[in-house]
Design a protein around this motif. Sequence first.
Motif, PDB file in Angstrom:
ATOM      1  N   THR A   1      -3.391  -6.780  -6.395  1.00  0.00           N
ATOM      2  CA  THR A   1      -3.618  -6.972  -4.966  1.00  0.00           C
ATOM      3  C   THR A   1      -2.751  -5.991  -4.206  1.00  0.00           C
ATOM      4  OG1 THR A   1      -4.133  -9.303  -5.285  1.00  0.00           O
ATOM      5  CG2 THR A   1      -3.501  -8.619  -3.053  1.00  0.00           C
ATOM      6  N   VAL A   2      -3.383  -5.193  -3.355  1.00  0.00           N
ATOM      7  CA  VAL A   2      -2.669  -4.213  -2.534  1.00  0.00           C
ATOM      8  C   VAL A   2      -2.644  -4.738  -1.107  1.00  0.00           C
ATOM      9  CG1 VAL A   2      -2.615  -1.841  -1.692  1.00  0.00           C
ATOM     10  CG2 VAL A   2      -3.417  -2.311  -4.018  1.00  0.00           C
ATOM     11  N   ASN A   3      -1.430  -4.986  -0.602  1.00  0.00           N
ATOM     12  CA  ASN A   3      -1.263  -5.481   0.765  1.00  0.00           C
ATOM     13  C   ASN A   3      -1.020  -4.323   1.722  1.00  0.00           C
ATOM     14  OD1 ASN A   3      -1.510  -8.322   0.343  1.00  0.00           O
ATOM     15  ND2 ASN A   3       0.482  -8.275  -0.649  1.00  0.00           N
TER      16      ASN A   3
ATOM     17  N   CYS B   1       6.260  -6.106   2.109  1.00  0.00           N
ATOM     18  CA  CYS B   1       5.566  -4.983   2.751  1.00  0.00           C
ATOM     19  C   CYS B   1       6.034  -4.878   4.198  1.00  0.00           C
ATOM     20  CB  CYS B   1       4.059  -5.176   2.678  1.00  0.00           C
ATOM     21  SG  CYS B   1       3.420  -5.262   0.990  1.00  0.00           S
ATOM     22  N   VAL B   2       7.040  -4.066   4.418  1.00  0.00           N
ATOM     23  CA  VAL B   2       7.721  -3.972   5.717  1.00  0.00           C
ATOM     24  C   VAL B   2       7.380  -2.657   6.398  1.00  0.00           C
ATOM     25  CG1 VAL B   2       9.974  -3.933   6.859  1.00  0.00           C
ATOM     26  CG2 VAL B   2       9.612  -5.418   4.873  1.00  0.00           C
ATOM     27  N   SER B   3       7.003  -2.746   7.679  1.00  0.00           N
ATOM     28  CA  SER B   3       6.786  -1.553   8.504  1.00  0.00           C
ATOM     29  C   SER B   3       8.009  -1.334   9.382  1.00  0.00           C
ATOM     30  CB  SER B   3       5.567  -1.729   9.412  1.00  0.00           C
ATOM     31  OG  SER B   3       4.384  -1.681   8.672  1.00  0.00           O
ATOM     32  N   ASN B   4       8.421  -0.085   9.480  1.00  0.00           N
ATOM     33  CA  ASN B   4       9.512   0.299  10.378  1.00  0.00           C
ATOM     34  C   ASN B   4       8.928   1.029  11.574  1.00  0.00           C
ATOM     35  OD1 ASN B   4      11.954  -0.395   8.769  1.00  0.00           O
ATOM     36  ND2 ASN B   4      10.935   0.944   7.308  1.00  0.00           N
ATOM     37  N   TYR B   5       9.359   0.666  12.761  1.00  0.00           N
ATOM     38  CA  TYR B   5       8.902   1.344  13.976  1.00  0.00           C
ATOM     39  C   TYR B   5       9.390   2.784  13.933  1.00  0.00           C
ATOM     40  CZ  TYR B   5       8.667   2.602  18.913  1.00  0.00           C
ATOM     41  OH  TYR B   5       8.426   3.250  20.109  1.00  0.00           O
ATOM     42  N   ASN B   6       8.465   3.738  14.136  1.00  0.00           N
ATOM     43  CA  ASN B   6       8.842   5.146  14.010  1.00  0.00           C
ATOM     44  C   ASN B   6       9.702   5.646  15.165  1.00  0.00           C
ATOM     45  OD1 ASN B   6       6.978   5.458  16.048  1.00  0.00           O
ATOM     46  ND2 ASN B   6       5.508   6.620  14.839  1.00  0.00           N
TER      47      ASN B   6
ATOM     48  N   VAL C   1      -6.911   3.809 -10.557  1.00  0.00           N
ATOM     49  CA  VAL C   1      -6.299   4.085 -11.857  1.00  0.00           C
ATOM     50  C   VAL C   1      -6.628   5.502 -12.295  1.00  0.00           C
ATOM     51  CG1 VAL C   1      -6.192   3.425 -14.295  1.00  0.00           C
ATOM     52  CG2 VAL C   1      -6.430   1.664 -12.537  1.00  0.00           C
ATOM     53  N   SER C   2      -5.599   6.234 -12.691  1.00  0.00           N
ATOM     54  CA  SER C   2      -5.768   7.576 -13.227  1.00  0.00           C
ATOM     55  C   SER C   2      -4.684   7.822 -14.269  1.00  0.00           C
ATOM     56  CB  SER C   2      -5.667   8.620 -12.099  1.00  0.00           C
ATOM     57  OG  SER C   2      -5.772   9.924 -12.611  1.00  0.00           O
ATOM     58  N   ALA C   3      -5.101   8.209 -15.469  1.00  0.00           N
ATOM     59  CA  ALA C   3      -4.180   8.533 -16.564  1.00  0.00           C
ATOM     60  C   ALA C   3      -3.160   7.417 -16.818  1.00  0.00           C
ATOM     61  CB  ALA C   3      -3.477   9.855 -16.295  1.00  0.00           C
ATOM     62  N   GLY C   4      -3.609   6.168 -16.689  1.00  0.00           N
ATOM     63  CA  GLY C   4      -2.741   5.031 -16.972  1.00  0.00           C
ATOM     64  C   GLY C   4      -1.824   4.622 -15.837  1.00  0.00           C
ATOM     65  N   TYR C   5      -1.979   5.240 -14.669  1.00  0.00           N
ATOM     66  CA  TYR C   5      -1.164   4.907 -13.498  1.00  0.00           C
ATOM     67  C   TYR C   5      -2.051   4.301 -12.418  1.00  0.00           C
ATOM     68  CZ  TYR C   5       2.988   7.258 -15.215  1.00  0.00           C
ATOM     69  OH  TYR C   5       4.097   7.598 -15.949  1.00  0.00           O
ATOM     70  N   PHE C   6      -1.483   3.345 -11.669  1.00  0.00           N
ATOM     71  CA  PHE C   6      -2.179   2.740 -10.535  1.00  0.00           C
ATOM     72  C   PHE C   6      -1.568   3.272  -9.251  1.00  0.00           C
ATOM     73  CE2 PHE C   6      -2.828  -0.462  -7.248  1.00  0.00           C
ATOM     74  CZ  PHE C   6      -4.197  -0.657  -7.345  1.00  0.00           C
ATOM     75  N   ASN C   7      -2.406   3.796  -8.364  1.00  0.00           N
ATOM     76  CA  ASN C   7      -1.958   4.356  -7.094  1.00  0.00           C
ATOM     77  C   ASN C   7      -2.465   3.453  -5.963  1.00  0.00           C
ATOM     78  OD1 ASN C   7      -1.676   5.825  -4.691  1.00  0.00           O
ATOM     79  ND2 ASN C   7      -1.800   7.759  -5.773  1.00  0.00           N
ATOM     80  N   PRO C   8      -1.571   2.643  -5.360  1.00  0.00           N
ATOM     81  CA  PRO C   8      -2.004   1.697  -4.329  1.00  0.00           C
ATOM     82  C   PRO C   8      -2.692   2.356  -3.136  1.00  0.00           C
ATOM     83  CG  PRO C   8       0.211   1.177  -5.060  1.00  0.00           C
ATOM     84  CD  PRO C   8      -0.146   2.505  -5.662  1.00  0.00           C
ATOM     85  N   SER C   9      -2.184   3.494  -2.669  1.00  0.00           N
ATOM     86  CA  SER C   9      -2.796   4.116  -1.494  1.00  0.00           C
ATOM     87  C   SER C   9      -4.183   4.668  -1.820  1.00  0.00           C
ATOM     88  CB  SER C   9      -1.889   5.207  -0.920  1.00  0.00           C
ATOM     89  OG  SER C   9      -1.710   6.246  -1.849  1.00  0.00           O
TER      90      SER C   9
ATOM     91  N   ILE D   1       0.812  -1.212   0.000  1.00  0.00           N
ATOM     92  CA  ILE D   1       0.000   0.000   0.000  1.00  0.00           C
ATOM     93  C   ILE D   1       0.851   1.271   0.000  1.00  0.00           C
ATOM     94  CG2 ILE D   1      -0.271   0.242   2.512  1.00  0.00           C
ATOM     95  CD1 ILE D   1      -3.351   0.761   1.757  1.00  0.00           C
ATOM     96  N   ASP D   2       2.101   1.172   0.450  1.00  0.00           N
ATOM     97  CA  ASP D   2       2.959   2.362   0.480  1.00  0.00           C
ATOM     98  C   ASP D   2       3.817   2.506  -0.784  1.00  0.00           C
ATOM     99  OD1 ASP D   2       4.647   0.210   1.031  1.00  0.00           O
ATOM    100  OD2 ASP D   2       5.804   1.288   2.537  1.00  0.00           O
ATOM    101  N   ALA D   3       3.579   1.638  -1.784  1.00  0.00           N
ATOM    102  CA  ALA D   3       4.330   1.749  -3.039  1.00  0.00           C
ATOM    103  C   ALA D   3       3.899   3.017  -3.775  1.00  0.00           C
ATOM    104  CB  ALA D   3       4.077   0.523  -3.930  1.00  0.00           C
TER     105      ALA D   3
END
Length: 185
Positions: free
Chosen positions: A96-98, A166-171, A60-68, A38-40
């Motif tokens: 598929t958006v993880n 899909c890796v989360s980093n602790y802030n 999808v917008s203008a040929g681009y896929f935005n996962p978020s 999802i953060d791609a």
Amino acid sequence: NVKLVADKNGLCRDSATHTVSVNLSPVISCPPNKVVCIDATAFELTGGTPAGGSFSGDGVSAGYFNPSLAGAGDHIITYSYSANNSCTSTCNFTVTVNSLPAINTPIVIQPTCIDKTGTITVDASGIGTLEYSIDGGQNWITTNTFNNLIPGNYTIEVRSQNAPTCVSNYNGNPVVLSAATQCGP
């Protein structure tokens, strides 16, 4: 050619011949299904053949896929191609958006004069079996508690086995375990 014959009770009869053209729909193919985090960043959709068609669907917008923008889950994307004969064909594929695991503040037990090592317990939630790392993703385990840690800096990351990219980093990284002081002679 098509011949049309009209007959009214056998008394009147007329016919006409017309040329009818049947245009074939273009043969197309879709790109393969894709899995992203999802953060791609948004990416251009390609791979539909023949080239020159258009993509549509959630995110999808203008040929681009935005996962978020699309959100977590399976998204059906349609590729449409119109041939010069005005016939159009479509095909579908899935993106598929993880989602990313959520990491809360870990429980940290600092080293003491008696026990020179510490413990970090990672508090995280996500889909599927989670894996944990405290060395910046070099090593992964399915247990969220790390024992017998020497004083030092630790970088917490969490991922799902279902979506290991899909890796989360602790802030609050790095988590610091400090050596005990004033332990006597």
